[in-house]
Write a protein that holds these residues in place. Structure first.
Motif, PDB file in Angstrom:
ATOM      1  N   GLN A  46      36.951  42.083  39.644  1.00  0.00           N
ATOM      2  CA  GLN A  46      37.917  41.424  40.528  1.00  0.00           C
ATOM      3  C   GLN A  46      37.199  40.603  41.602  1.00  0.00           C
ATOM      4  OE1 GLN A  46      40.490  44.492  42.046  1.00  0.00           O
ATOM      5  NE2 GLN A  46      41.435  44.881  40.050  1.00  0.00           N
ATOM      6  N   GLU A  47      36.146  41.176  42.158  1.00  0.00           N
ATOM      7  CA  GLU A  47      35.391  40.460  43.176  1.00  0.00           C
ATOM      8  C   GLU A  47      34.757  39.199  42.587  1.00  0.00           C
ATOM      9  OE1 GLU A  47      31.844  41.258  46.470  1.00  0.00           O
ATOM     10  OE2 GLU A  47      32.440  42.875  45.114  1.00  0.00           O
ATOM     11  N   ARG A  48      34.233  39.327  41.381  1.00  0.00           N
ATOM     12  CA  ARG A  48      33.633  38.160  40.721  1.00  0.00           C
ATOM     13  C   ARG A  48      34.695  37.089  40.495  1.00  0.00           C
ATOM     14  NH1 ARG A  48      32.723  35.046  36.582  1.00  0.00           N
ATOM     15  NH2 ARG A  48      30.619  34.509  35.929  1.00  0.00           N
ATOM     16  N   GLY A  49      35.871  37.491  40.032  1.00  0.00           N
ATOM     17  CA  GLY A  49      36.961  36.534  39.809  1.00  0.00           C
ATOM     18  C   GLY A  49      37.347  35.818  41.089  1.00  0.00           C
ATOM     19  N   ALA A  50      37.391  36.557  42.183  1.00  0.00           N
ATOM     20  CA  ALA A  50      37.756  35.960  43.469  1.00  0.00           C
ATOM     21  C   ALA A  50      36.700  34.945  43.899  1.00  0.00           C
ATOM     22  CB  ALA A  50      37.910  37.047  44.529  1.00  0.00           C
ATOM     23  N   TYR A  51      35.425  35.276  43.751  1.00  0.00           N
ATOM     24  CA  TYR A  51      34.361  34.342  44.133  1.00  0.00           C
ATOM     25  C   TYR A  51      34.305  33.144  43.184  1.00  0.00           C
ATOM     26  CZ  TYR A  51      32.470  36.922  48.028  1.00  0.00           C
ATOM     27  OH  TYR A  51      32.313  37.516  49.263  1.00  0.00           O
ATOM     28  N   GLU A  52      34.634  33.349  41.939  1.00  0.00           N
ATOM     29  CA  GLU A  52      34.660  32.229  40.997  1.00  0.00           C
ATOM     30  C   GLU A  52      35.778  31.248  41.367  1.00  0.00           C
ATOM     31  OE1 GLU A  52      34.028  31.580  36.218  1.00  0.00           O
ATOM     32  OE2 GLU A  52      34.351  33.586  36.996  1.00  0.00           O
ATOM     33  N   MET A  53      36.927  31.804  41.759  1.00  0.00           N
ATOM     34  CA  MET A  53      38.025  30.937  42.215  1.00  0.00           C
ATOM     35  C   MET A  53      37.609  30.194  43.488  1.00  0.00           C
ATOM     36  SD  MET A  53      41.587  33.021  41.359  1.00  0.00           S
ATOM     37  CE  MET A  53      42.193  32.640  42.949  1.00  0.00           C
ATOM     38  N   GLU A  54      36.942  30.905  44.375  1.00  0.00           N
ATOM     39  CA  GLU A  54      36.459  30.297  45.616  1.00  0.00           C
ATOM     40  C   GLU A  54      35.501  29.152  45.305  1.00  0.00           C
ATOM     41  OE1 GLU A  54      35.839  29.883  49.795  1.00  0.00           O
ATOM     42  OE2 GLU A  54      37.279  31.158  48.766  1.00  0.00           O
ATOM     43  N   LEU A  55      34.589  29.367  44.373  1.00  0.00           N
ATOM     44  CA  LEU A  55      33.633  28.335  43.978  1.00  0.00           C
ATOM     45  C   LEU A  55      34.359  27.137  43.371  1.00  0.00           C
ATOM     46  CD1 LEU A  55      30.689  27.378  43.567  1.00  0.00           C
ATOM     47  CD2 LEU A  55      30.725  28.593  41.375  1.00  0.00           C
TER      48      LEU A  55
END
Length: 148
Positions: A46-55
């Motif tokens: 979930q954290e990775r998904g959130a940072y990927e969206m942020e990127l």
């Protein structure tokens, strides 16, 4: 005269029951550990998904290249942590399987001893019925002899 059944190997039966209980506890603990490992993996994903969206959002806007590199580096770090966590989940799954096999063995072992005890109790009861019937027959014979 009432005799109580005393199984000479009762301590072994009790020990096997205790071993089974311990194996159940260990199995439950391994399931808890597996759940914890899986939850940590989900959190990382979930954290990775959130940072990927942020990127993705930041790359579509004017953003400093250093910030994009920082986000990408953190995503790479999370990818490494996810790989490590997957390994932790696999280890926990193997441990659960081992504990399950161990528990199954202990359950079978306990059942064998319980069955041996049950057979001994059944034999004791049959012998008690035979003794009781013999006593009743003897009483009947005495009464019949006394009437003559």
């Amino acid at each position: 005269m009432v005799l109580r059944f005393r199984y000479p190997l009762q301590k072994i039966v009790d020990l096997k029951g205790s071993e089974k209980s311990m194996a159940e506890w260990e199995y439950a603990a391994s399931l808890g550990r597996l759940k914890s490992e899986e939850e940590q993996l989900d959190q990382l994903r979930q954290e990775r998904g959130a940072y990927e969206m942020e990127l993705s959002e930041r790359s579509s806007k004017p953003t400093a290249l250093a910030e994009l590199h920082l986000l990408q580096d953190y995503i790479s770090f999370l990818d490494d942590r996810i790989r490590q966590q997957r390994q932790g989940v696999r280890v926990a799954e193997e441990h659960v399987q081992q504990r399950q096999v161990f528990l199954t063995d202990k359950m079978v072992d306990e059942k064998v001893w319980q069955n041996a005890r049950s057979k001994s109790l059944q034999k004791y009861r049959q012998e008690a019925l035979i003794r009781e019937q013999n006593e009743l027959d003897e009483i009947a014979l005495r009464r019949a002899s006394a009437r003559r």
